[in-house]
Design a protein around this motif. Structure first.
Motif, short mmCIF file in Angstrom:
data_model
loop_
_atom_site.label_atom_id
_atom_site.label_comp_id
_atom_site.label_asym_id
_atom_site.label_seq_id
_atom_site.Cartn_x
_atom_site.Cartn_y
_atom_site.Cartn_z
N TYR A 27 -3.85 -0.38 -1.53
CA TYR A 27 -3.45 -0.26 -2.94
C TYR A 27 -2.85 1.13 -3.14
CZ TYR A 27 -3.55 -0.27 -8.04
OH TYR A 27 -3.18 -0.22 -9.36
N CYS A 29 -1.08 3.64 -6.14
CA CYS A 29 -0.78 3.81 -7.55
C CYS A 29 0.73 3.94 -7.73
CB CYS A 29 -1.45 5.06 -8.12
SG CYS A 29 -3.24 4.91 -8.13
N CYS A 212 -6.17 0.47 -12.62
CA CYS A 212 -6.08 0.38 -11.16
C CYS A 212 -7.33 -0.30 -10.59
CB CYS A 212 -5.87 1.75 -10.54
SG CYS A 212 -4.23 2.42 -10.91
N HIS A 237 -7.55 11.11 -11.85
CA HIS A 237 -7.31 9.66 -11.80
C HIS A 237 -8.12 8.94 -10.72
CE1 HIS A 237 -5.33 5.88 -12.40
NE2 HIS A 237 -4.73 5.91 -11.23
N HIS A 238 -8.03 9.41 -9.48
CA HIS A 238 -8.72 8.67 -8.41
C HIS A 238 -10.23 8.85 -8.45
CE1 HIS A 238 -4.76 8.29 -5.95
NE2 HIS A 238 -4.87 7.41 -6.93
N GLU A 241 -11.20 6.35 -10.98
CA GLU A 241 -11.11 4.98 -10.45
C GLU A 241 -12.33 4.67 -9.60
OE1 GLU A 241 -7.76 3.73 -8.16
OE2 GLU A 241 -6.31 4.63 -9.52
ZN LIG Z 1 -4.23 4.39 -9.98
#
Ligand SMILES: [Zn+2]
Length: 476
Positions: A27, A29, A212, A237-238, A241
Protein backbone atom coordinates in the motif's frame (compact mmCIF):
# COMPACT_ATOMS: atom_id res chain seq x y z
CA UNK A 1 20.63 -13.42 -2.36
CA UNK A 2 17.05 -12.44 -1.77
CA UNK A 3 15.35 -9.12 -1.28
CA UNK A 4 16.30 -6.96 1.68
CA UNK A 5 14.56 -3.69 2.45
CA UNK A 6 15.25 -0.82 4.82
CA UNK A 7 12.33 -0.90 7.24
CA UNK A 8 11.83 2.58 8.67
CA UNK A 9 9.97 1.15 11.70
CA UNK A 10 12.88 -1.15 12.60
CA UNK A 11 15.44 1.45 11.46
CA UNK A 12 17.35 -1.43 9.87
CA UNK A 13 17.65 -3.40 6.66
CA UNK A 14 15.60 -6.59 6.98
CA UNK A 15 15.14 -9.68 4.84
CA UNK A 16 11.83 -9.45 3.05
CA UNK A 17 9.67 -12.35 4.20
CA UNK A 18 6.15 -11.99 2.85
CA UNK A 19 3.07 -12.81 4.84
CA UNK A 20 2.06 -15.39 2.23
CA UNK A 21 4.72 -17.23 0.25
CA UNK A 22 5.02 -16.00 -3.31
CA UNK A 23 2.75 -13.01 -2.75
CA UNK A 24 3.47 -9.42 -1.90
CA UNK A 25 0.90 -6.86 -0.77
CA UNK A 26 1.82 -3.19 -0.97
CA UNK A 27 0.00 0.00 0.00
CA UNK A 28 1.41 3.39 -1.01
CA UNK A 29 -0.11 6.71 0.07
CA UNK A 30 -1.07 8.52 -3.11
CA UNK A 31 -1.61 12.19 -3.70
CA UNK A 32 -4.09 14.69 -2.40
CA UNK A 33 -5.42 15.97 -5.70
CA UNK A 34 -5.40 19.67 -4.96
CA UNK A 35 -3.26 20.77 -7.95
CA UNK A 36 -1.19 19.47 -10.87
CA UNK A 37 1.73 17.22 -9.87
CA UNK A 38 5.31 18.42 -9.43
CA UNK A 39 8.32 16.14 -9.71
CA UNK A 40 8.49 15.63 -5.94
CA UNK A 41 5.04 14.05 -6.17
CA UNK A 42 5.91 11.67 -8.96
CA UNK A 43 9.20 10.68 -7.34
CA UNK A 44 7.26 8.74 -4.73
CA UNK A 45 5.22 6.94 -7.38
CA UNK A 46 8.44 6.15 -9.30
CA UNK A 47 10.32 4.94 -6.21
CA UNK A 48 7.55 2.47 -5.47
CA UNK A 49 7.19 1.64 -9.16
CA UNK A 50 10.74 0.26 -8.99
CA UNK A 51 9.68 -1.80 -5.95
CA UNK A 52 6.53 -2.94 -7.79
CA UNK A 53 8.50 -3.97 -10.88
CA UNK A 54 11.26 -5.68 -8.91
CA UNK A 55 8.79 -7.70 -6.84
CA UNK A 56 7.03 -8.78 -10.04
CA UNK A 57 10.38 -9.58 -11.71
CA UNK A 58 11.27 -11.62 -8.62
CA UNK A 59 8.17 -13.75 -9.22
CA UNK A 60 5.94 -12.36 -6.51
CA UNK A 61 2.27 -12.07 -7.26
CA UNK A 62 1.89 -8.42 -6.36
CA UNK A 63 -1.22 -6.65 -5.08
CA UNK A 64 -0.37 -2.97 -5.18
CA UNK A 65 -2.77 -0.34 -3.87
CA UNK A 66 -2.25 3.41 -4.19
CA UNK A 67 -5.02 5.79 -3.22
CA UNK A 68 -6.18 9.24 -4.20
CA UNK A 69 -7.15 11.64 -1.42
CA UNK A 70 -10.04 13.42 -3.08
CA UNK A 71 -11.46 15.36 -0.13
CA UNK A 72 -9.61 17.61 2.31
CA UNK A 73 -9.32 21.22 3.49
CA UNK A 74 -7.07 22.32 0.62
CA UNK A 75 -9.28 20.80 -2.07
CA UNK A 76 -12.32 22.52 -0.58
CA UNK A 77 -10.50 25.86 -0.34
CA UNK A 78 -9.07 25.75 -3.86
CA UNK A 79 -12.32 24.62 -5.43
CA UNK A 80 -14.13 27.47 -3.72
CA UNK A 81 -11.48 29.97 -4.84
CA UNK A 82 -11.95 28.75 -8.43
CA UNK A 83 -15.72 28.67 -8.20
CA UNK A 84 -16.06 24.98 -9.06
CA UNK A 85 -17.43 22.01 -7.08
CA UNK A 86 -14.79 20.31 -4.93
CA UNK A 87 -15.28 17.00 -6.74
CA UNK A 88 -14.74 18.63 -10.14
CA UNK A 89 -11.51 20.21 -8.86
CA UNK A 90 -10.34 16.90 -7.41
CA UNK A 91 -11.18 14.96 -10.55
CA UNK A 92 -9.44 17.40 -12.89
CA UNK A 93 -6.25 17.10 -10.84
CA UNK A 94 -6.60 13.35 -10.49
CA UNK A 95 -6.56 13.17 -14.28
CA UNK A 96 -3.47 15.38 -14.43
CA UNK A 97 -1.70 13.08 -11.96
CA UNK A 98 -2.72 9.97 -13.92
CA UNK A 99 -1.43 11.54 -17.14
CA UNK A 100 1.92 12.25 -15.44
CA UNK A 101 2.13 8.67 -14.11
CA UNK A 102 1.33 7.28 -17.57
CA UNK A 103 3.83 9.58 -19.28
CA UNK A 104 6.56 8.33 -16.92
CA UNK A 105 5.61 4.65 -17.34
CA UNK A 106 4.51 4.14 -13.75
CA UNK A 107 2.73 0.78 -13.78
CA UNK A 108 -0.92 1.11 -12.86
CA UNK A 109 -1.69 -0.15 -9.36
CA UNK A 110 -3.87 -3.22 -8.90
CA UNK A 111 -6.43 -0.96 -7.20
CA UNK A 112 -6.55 2.82 -7.03
CA UNK A 113 -9.26 3.72 -4.52
CA UNK A 114 -10.52 7.20 -3.70
CA UNK A 115 -11.13 8.26 -0.12
CA UNK A 116 -14.73 9.31 -0.79
CA UNK A 117 -15.55 5.83 -2.11
CA UNK A 118 -14.78 4.26 1.29
CA UNK A 119 -16.90 6.13 3.84
CA UNK A 120 -18.68 2.93 5.10
CA UNK A 121 -15.30 1.30 5.81
CA UNK A 122 -14.23 4.44 7.72
CA UNK A 123 -17.43 4.47 9.80
CA UNK A 124 -16.93 0.79 10.62
CA UNK A 125 -13.33 1.45 11.71
CA UNK A 126 -14.34 4.40 13.91
CA UNK A 127 -17.06 2.29 15.52
CA UNK A 128 -14.52 -0.41 16.34
CA UNK A 129 -12.17 2.20 17.87
CA UNK A 130 -14.97 3.72 19.95
CA UNK A 131 -16.10 0.26 21.11
CA UNK A 132 -12.55 -0.55 22.21
CA UNK A 133 -12.14 2.73 24.05
CA UNK A 134 -9.59 4.26 21.65
CA UNK A 135 -11.75 6.99 20.11
CA UNK A 136 -14.52 9.35 21.15
CA UNK A 137 -17.06 11.57 19.48
CA UNK A 138 -17.65 15.16 20.48
CA UNK A 139 -20.07 17.50 18.66
CA UNK A 140 -19.85 15.38 15.52
CA UNK A 141 -16.04 15.28 15.47
CA UNK A 142 -14.39 11.94 16.23
CA UNK A 143 -10.91 11.88 17.79
CA UNK A 144 -8.36 9.17 18.38
CA UNK A 145 -7.42 9.02 22.05
CA UNK A 146 -3.60 8.83 21.98
CA UNK A 147 -3.31 8.20 25.75
CA UNK A 148 -5.44 5.07 25.41
CA UNK A 149 -2.82 3.43 23.18
CA UNK A 150 0.60 2.93 24.80
CA UNK A 151 2.19 1.99 21.47
CA UNK A 152 1.53 5.49 20.08
CA UNK A 153 4.84 6.85 18.75
CA UNK A 154 6.33 3.38 18.10
CA UNK A 155 6.64 3.79 14.34
CA UNK A 156 8.79 6.91 14.60
CA UNK A 157 10.49 5.98 17.88
CA UNK A 158 8.92 8.77 19.89
CA UNK A 159 7.48 8.73 23.39
CA UNK A 160 4.11 10.33 23.86
CA UNK A 161 5.44 12.46 26.70
CA UNK A 162 8.06 13.97 24.36
CA UNK A 163 5.56 14.78 21.63
CA UNK A 164 4.34 18.30 21.26
CA UNK A 165 0.92 18.97 19.75
CA UNK A 166 1.25 19.98 16.10
CA UNK A 167 2.04 23.68 15.76
CA UNK A 168 -1.17 24.35 13.88
CA UNK A 169 -3.37 22.53 16.38
CA UNK A 170 -5.84 24.92 17.96
CA UNK A 171 -6.30 24.57 21.67
CA UNK A 172 -9.51 22.65 21.95
CA UNK A 173 -10.94 21.92 25.39
CA UNK A 174 -13.19 19.27 23.94
CA UNK A 175 -10.20 17.02 23.30
CA UNK A 176 -8.98 14.70 26.04
CA UNK A 177 -5.39 15.42 25.05
CA UNK A 178 -4.13 18.17 22.73
CA UNK A 179 -2.30 15.50 20.74
CA UNK A 180 -5.49 13.56 19.95
CA UNK A 181 -5.98 13.63 16.18
CA UNK A 182 -9.19 13.91 14.18
CA UNK A 183 -10.53 10.74 12.61
CA UNK A 184 -13.63 12.57 11.41
CA UNK A 185 -14.54 16.23 11.04
CA UNK A 186 -18.08 17.47 11.69
CA UNK A 187 -19.75 19.36 8.87
CA UNK A 188 -19.23 23.09 9.32
CA UNK A 189 -21.50 25.98 8.46
CA UNK A 190 -20.68 27.22 4.96
CA UNK A 191 -19.04 24.01 3.72
CA UNK A 192 -20.72 22.36 0.73
CA UNK A 193 -23.47 19.88 1.56
CA UNK A 194 -21.93 17.50 -0.98
CA UNK A 195 -18.85 17.25 1.28
CA UNK A 196 -20.82 15.83 4.22
CA UNK A 197 -21.56 12.15 4.74
CA UNK A 198 -23.88 10.73 7.43
CA UNK A 199 -22.46 8.78 10.39
CA UNK A 200 -23.87 7.69 13.77
CA UNK A 201 -22.12 10.76 15.26
CA UNK A 202 -23.44 13.30 12.76
CA UNK A 203 -22.67 14.38 9.21
CA UNK A 204 -19.14 15.27 8.27
CA UNK A 205 -16.08 14.27 6.31
CA UNK A 206 -13.03 12.10 6.91
CA UNK A 207 -9.87 13.29 8.59
CA UNK A 208 -6.96 12.46 6.35
CA UNK A 209 -5.33 9.64 8.34
CA UNK A 210 -8.40 7.45 8.65
CA UNK A 211 -8.86 6.81 4.95
CA UNK A 212 -5.63 4.86 4.43
CA UNK A 213 -6.34 2.44 7.27
CA UNK A 214 -9.87 1.93 5.94
CA UNK A 215 -8.68 1.29 2.38
CA UNK A 216 -5.89 -1.05 3.53
CA UNK A 217 -8.53 -3.07 5.40
CA UNK A 218 -10.79 -3.16 2.36
CA UNK A 219 -8.19 -4.25 -0.20
CA UNK A 220 -5.37 -5.94 1.73
CA UNK A 221 -6.97 -7.18 4.96
CA UNK A 222 -5.88 -6.79 8.55
CA UNK A 223 -2.20 -7.48 7.87
CA UNK A 224 -0.11 -6.83 4.77
CA UNK A 225 3.50 -6.67 3.68
CA UNK A 226 4.79 -3.23 2.71
CA UNK A 227 3.53 0.27 3.40
CA UNK A 228 5.20 3.03 1.41
CA UNK A 229 5.12 6.78 1.16
CA UNK A 230 7.21 9.93 1.19
CA UNK A 231 9.50 10.67 4.12
CA UNK A 232 7.30 13.59 5.19
CA UNK A 233 4.41 11.17 5.80
CA UNK A 234 6.16 9.26 8.60
CA UNK A 235 4.82 11.60 11.22
CA UNK A 236 2.07 12.22 11.94
CA UNK A 237 0.31 10.49 9.03
CA UNK A 238 1.86 7.02 9.20
CA UNK A 239 2.18 7.03 12.97
CA UNK A 240 -1.55 7.76 13.10
CA UNK A 241 -2.43 5.15 10.49
CA UNK A 242 -0.57 2.48 12.43
CA UNK A 243 -2.04 3.57 15.77
CA UNK A 244 -5.64 3.57 14.60
CA UNK A 245 -5.34 0.22 12.78
CA UNK A 246 -3.52 -1.55 15.59
CA UNK A 247 -5.77 -0.08 18.26
CA UNK A 248 -8.69 -1.46 16.23
CA UNK A 249 -7.11 -4.93 16.38
CA UNK A 250 -5.36 -5.12 12.98
CA UNK A 251 -1.70 -6.09 12.71
CA UNK A 252 -1.28 -3.66 9.75
CA UNK A 253 2.02 -3.20 7.86
CA UNK A 254 4.98 -5.57 8.31
CA UNK A 255 7.52 -3.25 6.60
CA UNK A 256 7.56 0.54 6.23
CA UNK A 257 9.41 2.14 3.30
CA UNK A 258 9.90 5.88 2.86
CA UNK A 259 11.30 7.68 -0.15
CA UNK A 260 13.43 10.83 0.10
CA UNK A 261 12.37 14.25 -1.04
CA UNK A 262 13.08 16.22 -4.15
CA UNK A 263 14.51 19.51 -2.92
CA UNK A 264 14.94 22.83 -4.67
CA UNK A 265 17.36 25.28 -3.12
CA UNK A 266 17.78 22.81 -0.26
CA UNK A 267 14.09 22.94 0.69
CA UNK A 268 11.54 20.20 0.15
CA UNK A 269 9.65 20.91 -3.04
CA UNK A 270 6.18 21.93 -1.95
CA UNK A 271 3.26 23.94 -3.16
CA UNK A 272 3.15 25.94 0.04
CA UNK A 273 6.76 27.08 -0.43
CA UNK A 274 6.17 27.78 -4.11
CA UNK A 275 9.44 26.07 -5.09
CA UNK A 276 8.02 23.46 -7.41
CA UNK A 277 8.89 22.14 -10.84
CA UNK A 278 5.71 20.82 -12.42
CA UNK A 279 5.97 17.56 -14.36
CA UNK A 280 4.34 19.25 -17.38
CA UNK A 281 7.09 21.90 -17.39
CA UNK A 282 10.01 19.53 -16.90
CA UNK A 283 8.94 17.26 -19.78
CA UNK A 284 9.25 20.28 -22.06
CA UNK A 285 12.97 20.30 -21.23
CA UNK A 286 13.76 16.59 -21.19
CA UNK A 287 11.89 13.61 -22.56
CA UNK A 288 9.71 11.67 -20.12
CA UNK A 289 12.07 8.68 -20.26
CA UNK A 290 14.94 10.99 -19.26
CA UNK A 291 12.91 12.38 -16.34
CA UNK A 292 12.15 8.82 -15.26
CA UNK A 293 15.88 7.99 -15.36
CA UNK A 294 16.70 11.18 -13.43
CA UNK A 295 14.28 10.32 -10.65
CA UNK A 296 15.02 6.60 -10.27
CA UNK A 297 18.81 6.46 -10.79
CA UNK A 298 19.55 7.92 -7.31
CA UNK A 299 18.73 5.70 -4.33
CA UNK A 300 15.08 6.06 -3.33
CA UNK A 301 15.97 7.03 0.24
CA UNK A 302 18.34 9.84 -0.75
CA UNK A 303 17.29 13.42 -1.39
CA UNK A 304 17.48 14.72 -4.95
CA UNK A 305 18.42 18.38 -5.20
CA UNK A 306 16.75 19.53 -8.41
CA UNK A 307 18.92 21.71 -10.64
CA UNK A 308 18.91 22.30 -14.37
CA UNK A 309 22.53 21.16 -14.56
CA UNK A 310 21.83 17.88 -12.74
CA UNK A 311 18.80 17.23 -14.92
CA UNK A 312 20.84 17.87 -18.10
CA UNK A 313 23.71 15.70 -16.88
CA UNK A 314 21.35 12.87 -16.04
CA UNK A 315 19.62 13.13 -19.42
CA UNK A 316 23.04 13.00 -21.12
CA UNK A 317 23.90 9.85 -19.14
CA UNK A 318 20.67 8.22 -20.29
CA UNK A 319 21.39 9.23 -23.89
CA UNK A 320 24.77 7.46 -23.71
CA UNK A 321 22.93 4.26 -22.85
CA UNK A 322 20.31 4.91 -25.51
CA UNK A 323 22.90 5.69 -28.14
CA UNK A 324 24.60 2.33 -27.55
CA UNK A 325 21.27 0.47 -27.66
CA UNK A 326 20.27 2.09 -30.95
CA UNK A 327 23.65 1.64 -32.63
CA UNK A 328 23.95 -1.94 -31.42
CA UNK A 329 20.42 -2.75 -32.57
CA UNK A 330 21.24 -1.31 -36.01
CA UNK A 331 24.34 -3.53 -36.15
CA UNK A 332 22.99 -6.83 -34.83
CA UNK A 333 19.20 -6.39 -34.83
CA UNK A 334 17.03 -5.64 -31.84
CA UNK A 335 15.64 -9.18 -31.55
CA UNK A 336 17.63 -12.32 -30.92
CA UNK A 337 19.86 -11.82 -27.95
CA UNK A 338 18.20 -8.52 -27.18
CA UNK A 339 16.29 -8.27 -24.00
CA UNK A 340 14.00 -11.24 -24.10
CA UNK A 341 16.33 -14.18 -24.05
CA UNK A 342 15.13 -16.05 -21.03
CA UNK A 343 15.55 -19.13 -18.94
CA UNK A 344 13.36 -22.19 -19.47
CA UNK A 345 10.42 -20.44 -17.80
CA UNK A 346 10.79 -17.38 -20.02
CA UNK A 347 12.16 -14.99 -17.40
CA UNK A 348 14.74 -12.41 -18.30
CA UNK A 349 18.33 -13.38 -17.65
CA UNK A 350 19.82 -10.57 -15.61
CA UNK A 351 23.36 -9.77 -14.68
CA UNK A 352 24.01 -11.12 -11.17
CA UNK A 353 25.45 -7.79 -9.99
CA UNK A 354 22.34 -5.97 -11.23
CA UNK A 355 19.98 -8.32 -9.38
CA UNK A 356 22.13 -8.15 -6.26
CA UNK A 357 21.99 -4.35 -6.38
CA UNK A 358 18.19 -4.26 -6.53
CA UNK A 359 17.90 -7.00 -3.90
CA UNK A 360 19.97 -4.77 -1.63
CA UNK A 361 17.22 -2.31 -0.67
CA UNK A 362 16.48 -1.41 -4.33
CA UNK A 363 20.00 -0.11 -4.91
CA UNK A 364 19.37 1.62 -8.22
CA UNK A 365 22.69 3.56 -8.22
CA UNK A 366 24.66 0.29 -8.28
CA UNK A 367 22.19 -1.25 -10.74
CA UNK A 368 22.55 1.72 -13.11
CA UNK A 369 26.35 1.56 -12.75
CA UNK A 370 26.22 -2.05 -13.98
CA UNK A 371 24.26 -0.90 -17.05
CA UNK A 372 26.82 1.82 -17.80
CA UNK A 373 29.68 -0.68 -17.43
CA UNK A 374 28.11 -3.11 -19.92
CA UNK A 375 27.41 -0.18 -22.25
CA UNK A 376 31.13 0.69 -22.12
CA UNK A 377 32.03 -2.90 -22.99
CA UNK A 378 29.40 -2.89 -25.74
CA UNK A 379 30.81 0.30 -27.24
CA UNK A 380 34.25 -1.28 -27.33
CA UNK A 381 32.78 -4.31 -29.07
CA UNK A 382 31.08 -2.01 -31.58
CA UNK A 383 34.35 -0.31 -32.40
CA UNK A 384 36.25 -3.58 -32.78
CA UNK A 385 33.41 -5.13 -34.79
CA UNK A 386 32.91 -8.05 -32.39
CA UNK A 387 29.27 -8.70 -33.22
CA UNK A 388 28.78 -11.57 -30.78
CA UNK A 389 29.94 -9.34 -27.95
CA UNK A 390 27.72 -6.49 -29.22
CA UNK A 391 24.69 -8.80 -29.23
CA UNK A 392 25.49 -10.08 -25.76
CA UNK A 393 25.88 -6.58 -24.34
CA UNK A 394 22.73 -5.37 -26.08
CA UNK A 395 20.66 -8.26 -24.72
CA UNK A 396 21.99 -7.73 -21.22
CA UNK A 397 21.51 -3.96 -21.27
CA UNK A 398 17.98 -4.18 -22.64
CA UNK A 399 17.00 -6.79 -20.07
CA UNK A 400 18.19 -4.55 -17.23
CA UNK A 401 16.61 -1.43 -18.73
CA UNK A 402 13.39 -3.37 -19.17
CA UNK A 403 13.24 -4.11 -15.44
CA UNK A 404 13.60 -0.39 -14.70
CA UNK A 405 11.09 0.66 -17.37
CA UNK A 406 13.84 2.44 -19.32
CA UNK A 407 14.35 0.40 -22.50
CA UNK A 408 14.61 3.01 -25.30
CA UNK A 409 13.36 0.44 -27.83
CA UNK A 410 10.21 -0.17 -25.82
CA UNK A 411 7.46 1.05 -28.18
CA UNK A 412 5.91 3.05 -25.33
CA UNK A 413 8.78 5.56 -25.54
CA UNK A 414 8.60 5.96 -29.31
CA UNK A 415 5.70 4.22 -31.07
CA UNK A 416 4.08 6.79 -33.28
CA UNK A 417 5.06 9.40 -30.74
CA UNK A 418 5.59 12.95 -31.89
CA UNK A 419 9.06 12.80 -30.27
CA UNK A 420 10.22 10.24 -32.80
CA UNK A 421 8.86 12.23 -35.72
CA UNK A 422 10.39 15.38 -34.31
CA UNK A 423 13.80 13.79 -33.96
CA UNK A 424 13.63 12.55 -37.59
CA UNK A 425 12.93 16.08 -38.73
CA UNK A 426 15.73 17.44 -36.52
CA UNK A 427 18.15 14.88 -37.98
CA UNK A 428 17.17 15.90 -41.49
CA UNK A 429 17.47 19.64 -40.85
CA UNK A 430 20.85 19.42 -39.13
CA UNK A 431 22.19 17.20 -41.92
CA UNK A 432 20.95 19.72 -44.48
CA UNK A 433 22.72 22.57 -42.64
CA UNK A 434 25.94 20.54 -42.43
CA UNK A 435 25.84 19.73 -46.15
CA UNK A 436 25.54 23.44 -46.89
CA UNK A 437 28.48 24.10 -44.59
CA UNK A 438 30.55 21.50 -46.43
CA UNK A 439 29.56 23.08 -49.72
CA UNK A 440 30.59 26.55 -48.45
CA UNK A 441 33.97 25.19 -47.39
CA UNK A 442 34.42 23.46 -50.73
CA UNK A 443 34.03 26.81 -52.47
CA UNK A 444 36.36 28.37 -49.81
CA UNK A 445 33.60 30.59 -48.41
CA UNK A 446 34.77 30.10 -44.82
CA UNK A 447 32.73 33.02 -43.48
CA UNK A 448 29.50 31.31 -44.60
CA UNK A 449 30.68 27.93 -43.23
CA UNK A 450 31.49 29.45 -39.84
CA UNK A 451 28.16 31.31 -39.76
CA UNK A 452 26.28 28.03 -40.24
CA UNK A 453 28.27 26.40 -37.47
CA UNK A 454 27.69 29.39 -35.14
CA UNK A 455 23.98 29.30 -35.76
CA UNK A 456 23.87 25.58 -35.00
CA UNK A 457 25.84 26.21 -31.80
CA UNK A 458 23.41 28.90 -30.74
CA UNK A 459 20.58 26.38 -31.23
CA UNK A 460 22.36 23.91 -28.95
CA UNK A 461 23.80 21.71 -31.71
CA UNK A 462 27.53 21.15 -31.28
CA UNK A 463 29.48 20.12 -34.36
CA UNK A 464 32.75 18.20 -34.33
CA UNK A 465 34.78 17.60 -37.46
CA UNK A 466 36.16 14.08 -37.69
CA UNK A 467 38.04 12.23 -40.44
CA UNK A 468 34.69 10.59 -41.33
CA UNK A 469 33.00 13.97 -41.69
CA UNK A 470 31.19 16.24 -39.27
CA UNK A 471 29.40 14.72 -36.25
CA UNK A 472 26.83 16.56 -34.24
CA UNK A 473 24.97 16.25 -30.98
CA UNK A 474 22.49 18.20 -28.94
CA UNK A 475 24.20 19.91 -26.04
CA UNK A 476 21.01 20.94 -24.29
ZN1 LIG B 1 -1.77 7.29 3.94
Amino acid sequence: MSLRLYDTAARAVRDFTPLRAGRASVYVCGLTVQGPPHIGHVRSALAFDVLHRWLAESRYEVTYVRNFTDIDDKILAKAEAHGVPWWAWAYENERAVTRAYDALAVLPPTYEPRATGHIPEMVELMQRLIDRGHAYAVDGDVYFDVRSFPEYGALTGQKLDDLQPAADTETDDRKRDPRDFALWKAHKEGEPETAAWPTPWGAGRPGWHLECSAMVGRYLGSEFDIHGGGLDLRFPHHENEQAQSRAAGDAFARYWLHNGWVTLGGEKMSKSLGNTALVDEVVQRVRPVELRYYLIAPHYRSAIEFTDAALAESAAAYRRIESFVRRAAERVGSGGAAGRVGDAAGARVLCAEFSAALDDDLGTPAAVAVIHEIVRQGNTALSTGDEAAVAGALGSVRAMLGVLGLDPLDPRWSAGGSDERLSQVTDGLVSLALEQRQAARARKDFAAADAIRDQLTSLGVSVEDTPQGPRWELTR
